[in-house]
Design a protein around this motif. Structure first.
Motif, PDB file in Angstrom:
ATOM      1  N   VAL A  73       0.848  -1.180   0.000  1.00 38.51           N
ATOM      2  CA  VAL A  73       0.000   0.000   0.000  1.00 38.51           C
ATOM      3  C   VAL A  73       0.888   1.235   0.000  1.00 38.51           C
ATOM      4  CG1 VAL A  73      -2.004  -1.077   1.077  1.00 38.51           C
ATOM      5  CG2 VAL A  73      -0.244  -0.063   2.513  1.00 38.51           C
ATOM      6  N   SER A  74       0.365   2.313  -0.525  1.00 39.97           N
ATOM      7  CA  SER A  74       1.109   3.562  -0.607  1.00 39.97           C
ATOM      8  C   SER A  74       0.380   4.619   0.202  1.00 39.97           C
ATOM      9  CB  SER A  74       1.192   4.003  -2.065  1.00 39.97           C
ATOM     10  OG  SER A  74      -0.119   4.266  -2.559  1.00 39.97           O
ATOM     11  N   GLY A  75       0.986   5.771   0.321  1.00 39.15           N
ATOM     12  CA  GLY A  75       0.340   6.871   1.031  1.00 39.15           C
ATOM     13  C   GLY A  75      -1.014   7.209   0.443  1.00 39.15           C
ATOM     14  N   CYS A  76      -1.090   7.220  -0.871  1.00 38.43           N
ATOM     15  CA  CYS A  76      -2.363   7.555  -1.527  1.00 38.43           C
ATOM     16  C   CYS A  76      -3.424   6.490  -1.268  1.00 38.43           C
ATOM     17  CB  CYS A  76      -2.156   7.729  -3.034  1.00 38.43           C
ATOM     18  SG  CYS A  76      -1.200   9.208  -3.430  1.00 38.43           S
ATOM     19  N   SER A  77      -3.023   5.224  -1.277  1.00 40.62           N
ATOM     20  CA  SER A  77      -4.019   4.170  -1.050  1.00 40.62           C
ATOM     21  C   SER A  77      -4.480   4.153   0.406  1.00 40.62           C
ATOM     22  CB  SER A  77      -3.485   2.804  -1.479  1.00 40.62           C
ATOM     23  OG  SER A  77      -2.315   2.469  -0.770  1.00 40.62           O
ATOM     24  N   ILE A  78      -3.585   4.499   1.319  1.00 35.99           N
ATOM     25  CA  ILE A  78      -3.982   4.611   2.728  1.00 35.99           C
ATOM     26  C   ILE A  78      -4.900   5.819   2.900  1.00 35.99           C
ATOM     27  CG2 ILE A  78      -3.167   4.995   5.089  1.00 35.99           C
ATOM     28  CD1 ILE A  78      -0.578   3.479   4.205  1.00 35.99           C
ATOM     29  N   ASP A  79      -4.561   6.916   2.249  1.00 37.11           N
ATOM     30  CA  ASP A  79      -5.418   8.096   2.300  1.00 37.11           C
ATOM     31  C   ASP A  79      -6.824   7.782   1.807  1.00 37.11           C
ATOM     32  OD1 ASP A  79      -3.339   9.618   3.293  1.00 37.11           O
ATOM     33  OD2 ASP A  79      -2.937  10.673   1.408  1.00 37.11           O
ATOM     34  N   SER A  80      -6.924   6.938   0.765  1.00 40.52           N
ATOM     35  CA  SER A  80      -8.252   6.597   0.237  1.00 40.52           C
ATOM     36  C   SER A  80      -9.063   5.800   1.264  1.00 40.52           C
ATOM     37  CB  SER A  80      -8.137   5.845  -1.088  1.00 40.52           C
ATOM     38  OG  SER A  80      -7.544   4.577  -0.922  1.00 40.52           O
ATOM     39  N   LEU A  81      -8.406   4.967   2.062  1.00 39.81           N
ATOM     40  CA  LEU A  81      -9.090   4.249   3.141  1.00 39.81           C
ATOM     41  C   LEU A  81      -9.641   5.250   4.147  1.00 39.81           C
ATOM     42  CD1 LEU A  81      -9.863   1.799   4.917  1.00 39.81           C
ATOM     43  CD2 LEU A  81      -7.484   1.790   5.739  1.00 39.81           C
ATOM     44  N   TYR A  82      -8.796   6.187   4.574  1.00 45.21           N
ATOM     45  CA  TYR A  82      -9.223   7.176   5.556  1.00 45.21           C
ATOM     46  C   TYR A  82     -10.335   8.064   5.005  1.00 45.21           C
ATOM     47  CZ  TYR A  82      -5.810   6.060   9.158  1.00 45.21           C
ATOM     48  OH  TYR A  82      -5.114   5.426  10.146  1.00 45.21           O
ATOM     49  N   LEU A  83     -10.264   8.436   3.749  1.00 43.86           N
ATOM     50  CA  LEU A  83     -11.313   9.238   3.133  1.00 43.86           C
ATOM     51  C   LEU A  83     -12.643   8.483   3.131  1.00 43.86           C
ATOM     52  CD1 LEU A  83     -12.286  11.759   1.660  1.00 43.86           C
ATOM     53  CD2 LEU A  83     -11.490  10.723  -0.471  1.00 43.86           C
ATOM     54  N   THR A  84     -12.585   7.205   2.807  1.00 44.27           N
ATOM     55  CA  THR A  84     -13.796   6.379   2.823  1.00 44.27           C
ATOM     56  C   THR A  84     -14.405   6.350   4.221  1.00 44.27           C
ATOM     57  OG1 THR A  84     -13.031   5.015   0.989  1.00 44.27           O
ATOM     58  CG2 THR A  84     -14.669   4.029   2.463  1.00 44.27           C
ATOM     59  N   LEU A  85     -13.574   6.205   5.237  1.00 39.84           N
ATOM     60  CA  LEU A  85     -14.083   6.161   6.611  1.00 39.84           C
ATOM     61  C   LEU A  85     -14.586   7.530   7.054  1.00 39.84           C
ATOM     62  CD1 LEU A  85     -11.548   3.718   8.259  1.00 39.84           C
ATOM     63  CD2 LEU A  85     -13.836   3.249   7.379  1.00 39.84           C
ATOM     64  N   LYS A  86     -13.931   8.585   6.615  1.00 43.18           N
ATOM     65  CA  LYS A  86     -14.401   9.937   6.944  1.00 43.18           C
ATOM     66  C   LYS A  86     -15.791  10.171   6.344  1.00 43.18           C
ATOM     67  CE  LYS A  86     -12.766  14.687   7.084  1.00 43.18           C
ATOM     68  NZ  LYS A  86     -12.869  14.789   8.514  1.00 43.18           N
ATOM     69  N   GLN A  87     -15.989   9.715   5.119  1.00 36.97           N
ATOM     70  CA  GLN A  87     -17.305   9.837   4.487  1.00 36.97           C
ATOM     71  C   GLN A  87     -18.346   8.996   5.235  1.00 36.97           C
ATOM     72  OE1 GLN A  87     -16.187   8.616   0.556  1.00 36.97           O
ATOM     73  NE2 GLN A  87     -15.741  10.712  -0.124  1.00 36.97           N
ATOM     74  N   ALA A  88     -17.954   7.814   5.657  1.00 27.59           N
ATOM     75  CA  ALA A  88     -18.872   6.954   6.420  1.00 27.59           C
ATOM     76  C   ALA A  88     -19.239   7.621   7.746  1.00 27.59           C
ATOM     77  CB  ALA A  88     -18.246   5.583   6.660  1.00 27.59           C
ATOM     78  N   GLU A  89     -18.261   8.241   8.407  1.00 25.66           N
ATOM     79  CA  GLU A  89     -18.551   8.949   9.651  1.00 25.66           C
ATOM     80  C   GLU A  89     -19.651   9.987   9.429  1.00 25.66           C
ATOM     81  OE1 GLU A  89     -14.585   9.298  12.412  1.00 25.66           O
ATOM     82  OE2 GLU A  89     -14.729  10.674  10.720  1.00 25.66           O
TER      83      GLU A  89
END
Length: 175
Positions: A73-89
């Motif tokens: 995984v890269s920084g961008c792919s980890i960021d996409s995980l966090y973005l998905t969770l932020k949207q879910a929040e």
């Protein structure tokens, strides 16, 4: 690309633990897991599918793993995980990305979380001690999770170093 259960991942698979201070309702957890599953099905790093998996525990904890042997995984792919969770929040009205609370099992064995200042007070008062079971949400590999590195006595976690020293030593009885 979603894979099987976490216990089928290699020990060095990367792990993230996210926690919701309030237990999620069945409808909230169903919606969250559907969103995470959808994300895992399309998770990519530098154009390559990431082999990922998730687990939902105790109505509070979302665990997400990535088998970096298959695809790093890269920084961008980890960021996409966090973005998905932020949207879910935002969509579900829950909190998942706040890593500041201390998670532990109270005297009745129930899962509890408090701000660090409150946990510090509990430690000073002796309400929590080295035998208190804590959740070390900084655990970052599947192997550490499976070896008991996530839910363990405070003395065996960073919590012991951070909070146990706050208690005064026991007073010795005069003979």
């Amino acid at each position: 690309m979603k894979a099987g259960p976490l216990n089928q991942f290699p020990d060095d698979a990367r792990l993230w633990v996210f926690a919701s201070p309030a237990a999620l309702s069945e409808s909230q957890s169903t919606a969250l897991l559907a969103r995470v599953d959808s994300f895992l099905d399309q998770w990519h790093a530098h154009g390559a599918a990431v082999v990922g998996a998730r687990d939902w525990r105790n109505e509070h904890f979302l665990l997400v793993a990535s088998d970096e042997r298959a695809t790093g995984v890269s920084g961008c792919s980890i960021d996409s995980l966090y973005l998905t969770l932020k949207q879910a929040e935002s969509e579900l009205g829950v909190t998942l990305l706040d890593s500041s609370p201390v998670w532990y099992r109270d005297a009745a064995g129930e899962i509890a979380n408090v701000p660090r200042t409150e946990f510090r007070r509990l430690a000073k008062e002796g309400a929590v001690d080295e035998d208190t079971i804590v959740f070390d949400n900084t655990v970052n590999t599947v192997g550490a999770l499976l070896a008991g590195g996530w839910e363990r006595p405070m003395r065996d976690s960073w919590h012991g170093k951070a909070f146990s020293a706050l208690r005064p030593p026991p007073v010795e009885q005069a003979r």
